[in-house]
Scaffold this motif. Structure first.
Motif, PDB file in Angstrom:
ATOM      1  N   PHE A   9       5.951  -7.575  -2.982  1.00  0.00           N
ATOM      2  CA  PHE A   9       6.085  -7.635  -1.535  1.00  0.00           C
ATOM      3  C   PHE A   9       7.578  -7.590  -1.275  1.00  0.00           C
ATOM      4  O   PHE A   9       8.308  -8.489  -1.645  1.00  0.00           O
ATOM      5  CB  PHE A   9       5.499  -8.924  -0.980  1.00  0.00           C
ATOM      6  CG  PHE A   9       5.905  -9.172   0.449  1.00  0.00           C
ATOM      7  CD1 PHE A   9       5.350  -8.424   1.460  1.00  0.00           C
ATOM      8  CD2 PHE A   9       6.854 -10.126   0.753  1.00  0.00           C
ATOM      9  CE1 PHE A   9       5.720  -8.653   2.771  1.00  0.00           C
ATOM     10  CE2 PHE A   9       7.232 -10.357   2.055  1.00  0.00           C
ATOM     11  CZ  PHE A   9       6.661  -9.615   3.073  1.00  0.00           C
ATOM     12  N   VAL A  10       8.031  -6.509  -0.693  1.00  0.00           N
ATOM     13  CA  VAL A  10       9.465  -6.311  -0.541  1.00  0.00           C
ATOM     14  C   VAL A  10       9.824  -6.303   0.934  1.00  0.00           C
ATOM     15  O   VAL A  10       9.294  -5.515   1.702  1.00  0.00           O
ATOM     16  CB  VAL A  10       9.916  -4.978  -1.180  1.00  0.00           C
ATOM     17  CG1 VAL A  10      11.401  -4.786  -0.985  1.00  0.00           C
ATOM     18  CG2 VAL A  10       9.552  -4.965  -2.648  1.00  0.00           C
ATOM     19  N   GLY A  11      10.721  -7.183   1.318  1.00  0.00           N
ATOM     20  CA  GLY A  11      11.230  -7.181   2.688  1.00  0.00           C
ATOM     21  C   GLY A  11      12.731  -7.004   2.638  1.00  0.00           C
ATOM     22  O   GLY A  11      13.436  -7.783   2.029  1.00  0.00           O
ATOM     23  N   ALA A  97       7.970 -10.514  -5.503  1.00  0.00           N
ATOM     24  CA  ALA A  97       9.419 -10.566  -5.296  1.00  0.00           C
ATOM     25  C   ALA A  97       9.755  -9.943  -3.957  1.00  0.00           C
ATOM     26  O   ALA A  97       9.014  -9.106  -3.443  1.00  0.00           O
ATOM     27  CB  ALA A  97      10.148  -9.840  -6.423  1.00  0.00           C
ATOM     28  N   ALA A  98      10.865 -10.357  -3.393  1.00  0.00           N
ATOM     29  CA  ALA A  98      11.325  -9.797  -2.129  1.00  0.00           C
ATOM     30  C   ALA A  98      12.845  -9.785  -2.129  1.00  0.00           C
ATOM     31  O   ALA A  98      13.488 -10.555  -2.841  1.00  0.00           O
ATOM     32  CB  ALA A  98      10.805 -10.626  -0.950  1.00  0.00           C
ATOM     33  N   GLU A  99      13.422  -8.895  -1.338  1.00  0.00           N
ATOM     34  CA  GLU A  99      14.870  -8.773  -1.317  1.00  0.00           C
ATOM     35  C   GLU A  99      15.403  -8.862   0.109  1.00  0.00           C
ATOM     36  O   GLU A  99      14.717  -8.505   1.075  1.00  0.00           O
ATOM     37  CB  GLU A  99      15.327  -7.454  -1.945  1.00  0.00           C
ATOM     38  CG  GLU A  99      14.894  -6.220  -1.154  1.00  0.00           C
ATOM     39  CD  GLU A  99      15.456  -4.944  -1.730  1.00  0.00           C
ATOM     40  OE1 GLU A  99      14.874  -3.880  -1.489  1.00  0.00           O
ATOM     41  OE2 GLU A  99      16.506  -5.017  -2.424  1.00  0.00           O
ATOM     42  N   SER A 100      16.606  -9.365   0.219  1.00  0.00           N
ATOM     43  CA  SER A 100      17.374  -9.302   1.454  1.00  0.00           C
ATOM     44  C   SER A 100      18.761  -8.805   1.071  1.00  0.00           C
ATOM     45  O   SER A 100      19.298  -9.197   0.041  1.00  0.00           O
ATOM     46  CB  SER A 100      17.486 -10.684   2.103  1.00  0.00           C
ATOM     47  OG  SER A 100      16.221 -11.135   2.530  1.00  0.00           O
ATOM     48  N   ASN A 101      19.324  -7.911   1.863  1.00  0.00           N
ATOM     49  CA  ASN A 101      20.642  -7.395   1.514  1.00  0.00           C
ATOM     50  C   ASN A 101      21.492  -7.223   2.758  1.00  0.00           C
ATOM     51  O   ASN A 101      20.987  -7.133   3.877  1.00  0.00           O
ATOM     52  CB  ASN A 101      20.540  -6.073   0.742  1.00  0.00           C
ATOM     53  CG  ASN A 101      19.424  -5.199   1.272  1.00  0.00           C
ATOM     54  OD1 ASN A 101      19.307  -5.014   2.485  1.00  0.00           O
ATOM     55  ND2 ASN A 101      18.595  -4.684   0.389  1.00  0.00           N
ATOM     56  N   VAL A 147      28.606  -5.290  -0.740  1.00  0.00           N
ATOM     57  CA  VAL A 147      27.147  -5.300  -0.622  1.00  0.00           C
ATOM     58  C   VAL A 147      26.643  -6.565  -1.304  1.00  0.00           C
ATOM     59  O   VAL A 147      26.957  -6.820  -2.471  1.00  0.00           O
ATOM     60  CB  VAL A 147      26.500  -4.059  -1.275  1.00  0.00           C
ATOM     61  CG1 VAL A 147      24.984  -4.219  -1.323  1.00  0.00           C
ATOM     62  CG2 VAL A 147      26.861  -2.813  -0.498  1.00  0.00           C
ATOM     63  N   VAL A 148      25.901  -7.368  -0.566  1.00  0.00           N
ATOM     64  CA  VAL A 148      25.322  -8.598  -1.094  1.00  0.00           C
ATOM     65  C   VAL A 148      23.813  -8.407  -1.195  1.00  0.00           C
ATOM     66  O   VAL A 148      23.164  -8.080  -0.202  1.00  0.00           O
ATOM     67  CB  VAL A 148      25.637  -9.806  -0.184  1.00  0.00           C
ATOM     68  CG1 VAL A 148      25.025 -11.080  -0.760  1.00  0.00           C
ATOM     69  CG2 VAL A 148      27.139  -9.957  -0.005  1.00  0.00           C
ATOM     70  N   GLU A 149      23.282  -8.589  -2.377  1.00  0.00           N
ATOM     71  CA  GLU A 149      21.841  -8.441  -2.636  1.00  0.00           C
ATOM     72  C   GLU A 149      21.300  -9.796  -3.089  1.00  0.00           C
ATOM     73  O   GLU A 149      21.790 -10.380  -4.052  1.00  0.00           O
ATOM     74  CB  GLU A 149      21.608  -7.398  -3.724  1.00  0.00           C
ATOM     75  CG  GLU A 149      20.157  -7.161  -4.070  1.00  0.00           C
ATOM     76  CD  GLU A 149      19.461  -6.193  -3.119  1.00  0.00           C
ATOM     77  OE1 GLU A 149      18.221  -6.206  -3.073  1.00  0.00           O
ATOM     78  OE2 GLU A 149      20.174  -5.425  -2.434  1.00  0.00           O
ATOM     79  N   PHE A 150      20.291 -10.295  -2.377  1.00  0.00           N
ATOM     80  CA  PHE A 150      19.689 -11.585  -2.717  1.00  0.00           C
ATOM     81  C   PHE A 150      18.205 -11.376  -2.968  1.00  0.00           C
ATOM     82  O   PHE A 150      17.496 -10.802  -2.139  1.00  0.00           O
ATOM     83  CB  PHE A 150      19.900 -12.601  -1.597  1.00  0.00           C
ATOM     84  CG  PHE A 150      19.761 -14.027  -2.056  1.00  0.00           C
ATOM     85  CD1 PHE A 150      20.888 -14.793  -2.331  1.00  0.00           C
ATOM     86  CD2 PHE A 150      18.516 -14.598  -2.242  1.00  0.00           C
ATOM     87  CE1 PHE A 150      20.766 -16.110  -2.771  1.00  0.00           C
ATOM     88  CE2 PHE A 150      18.391 -15.905  -2.679  1.00  0.00           C
ATOM     89  CZ  PHE A 150      19.512 -16.668  -2.944  1.00  0.00           C
ATOM     90  N   LEU A 151      17.723 -11.832  -4.138  1.00  0.00           N
ATOM     91  CA  LEU A 151      16.317 -11.693  -4.509  1.00  0.00           C
ATOM     92  C   LEU A 151      15.647 -13.051  -4.571  1.00  0.00           C
ATOM     93  O   LEU A 151      16.249 -14.039  -5.013  1.00  0.00           O
ATOM     94  CB  LEU A 151      16.186 -11.018  -5.881  1.00  0.00           C
ATOM     95  CG  LEU A 151      16.799  -9.625  -6.041  1.00  0.00           C
ATOM     96  CD1 LEU A 151      16.540  -9.113  -7.446  1.00  0.00           C
ATOM     97  CD2 LEU A 151      16.247  -8.669  -5.005  1.00  0.00           C
TER      98      LEU A 151
END
Length: 315
Positions: A9-11, A97-101, A147-151
């Motif tokens: 589930f990716v947001g 898992a899901a991501e916010s960037n 670029v900030v990637e948070f999982l």
């Protein structure tokens, strides 16, 4: 059992901040480490304030997040494939898992601090979701762009023997929809027995029913093993079924998460395990019943083997 494919589930939430300033030298690795630690702590603070459990920092998720952030700045695109990155890092016990960037275009390396709250707000649907237990962060920089990637992720627990403990994520499929998978696994077992010179096993519908009931029970109750949490084992289950026409028993269990081919993957895993393989090829067995259970993500197969007692006919 090793898990072969992850369903996600990716947001994704994207935010661009523009700021003016003078050019400066690129940040050091120490700068990145400090920013990543600060970002992670800020997310956990927000979760605790919302009454949600804090996230555990996971090095594997850090690696994936870093890869995604770097691909973003190098390829200069707004999105990257999370599913592919996770698969590349072999996160096989991942359930969701899901991501916010966030992308920050600036000449000031102080902006990552100011952007922490914006990252949380932009991706709070994911970051503040209580189902997630672990997290990872990566930051990349190129020519004034951060670029900030948070999982965030949820992993499967493992049993004492290293098997993945099933976690139900939806409604169980009806029994009739599983017949094709059960029949496929039955065929694969007999093909293996034929290859190694063992006799063909016959199907026993009583064994099949008993196997299916146990598969469903494990998935619904969230345990995996030959013994139930109460301590009830195969022998007690057999004796309670009034099946007194068998003199010898065996049981194989397979637990898989999002397999590409459920029956084939289960068979390969069982054949690669010496104890399970021994049951599949045991000459003494004459009958077998296979039961399956799934919620669409998690699959459990139960193989019950038996040596049927054939009473002598009186003359």
């Amino acid at each position: 059992m090793r898990k072969l494919l992850v369903s996600l589930f990716v947001g994704a939430a994207v935010l661009t901040l523009l700021s003016c300033g003078c050019s400066q030298k690129p940040p050091s690795r120490d700068d990145f480490l400090k920013w990543e630690n600060d970002f992670f702590e800020e997310v956990n603070l927000a979760r605790r304030m919302a009454g949600i459990n804090g996230l555990t920092r996971d090095e594997r998720l850090d690696s994936v997040a870093t890869v995604l952030a770097r691909r973003w700045v190098e390829e200069e695109i707004g999105t990257t494939d999370l599913a592919t990155a996770l698969e590349e890092h072999l996160l096989e016990n991942l359930i969701e898992a899901a991501e916010s960037n966030i992308e920050i275009k600036t000449s000031s390396n102080l902006i990552p601090y100011d952007a922490r709250e914006k990252l949380i707000n932009a991706g709070q649907e994911n970051l503040l979701d209580p189902i997630f237990e672990a997290g990872g962060i990566g930051i990349a920089y190129k020519r004034g762009v951060f670029v900030v990637e948070f999982l965030v992720a949820r992993f499967a627990d493992t049993t004492l023997t290293g098997e993945l403990r099933p976690t139900i994520t939806g409604e169980l499929w009806p029994a009739e929809s599983l017949l094709t998978y059960e029949e496929k696994l039955f065929l694969l077992v007999n093909e293996a027995r034929h290859k190694y010179g063992a006799s063909t096993l016959k199907e026993d519908l009583q064994l099949k029913a008993l196997a299916r009931v146990y598969a469903e029970k494990m998935l619904e109750s969230g345990f995996f093993g030959h013994d139930e949490p109460s301590g009830k084992g195969l022998k007690e289950r057999i004796l309670g079924s009034n099946m007194d026409n068998y003199s010898f028993w065996g049981e194989n269990l397979a637990s898989l998460m999002n397999p590409r081919s459920p029956a084939v993957d289960a068979h390969q895993g069982l054949m690669n395990s010496p104890g399970h393989r021994e049951n599949i090829l045991r000459y003494r067995f004459t009958h077998m019943g296979i039961g399956a259970a799934t919620d669409g993500k998690w699959w459990i197969f139960v193989q019950l083997f038996g040596e049927k007692f054939e009473p002598r006919r009186s003359l």
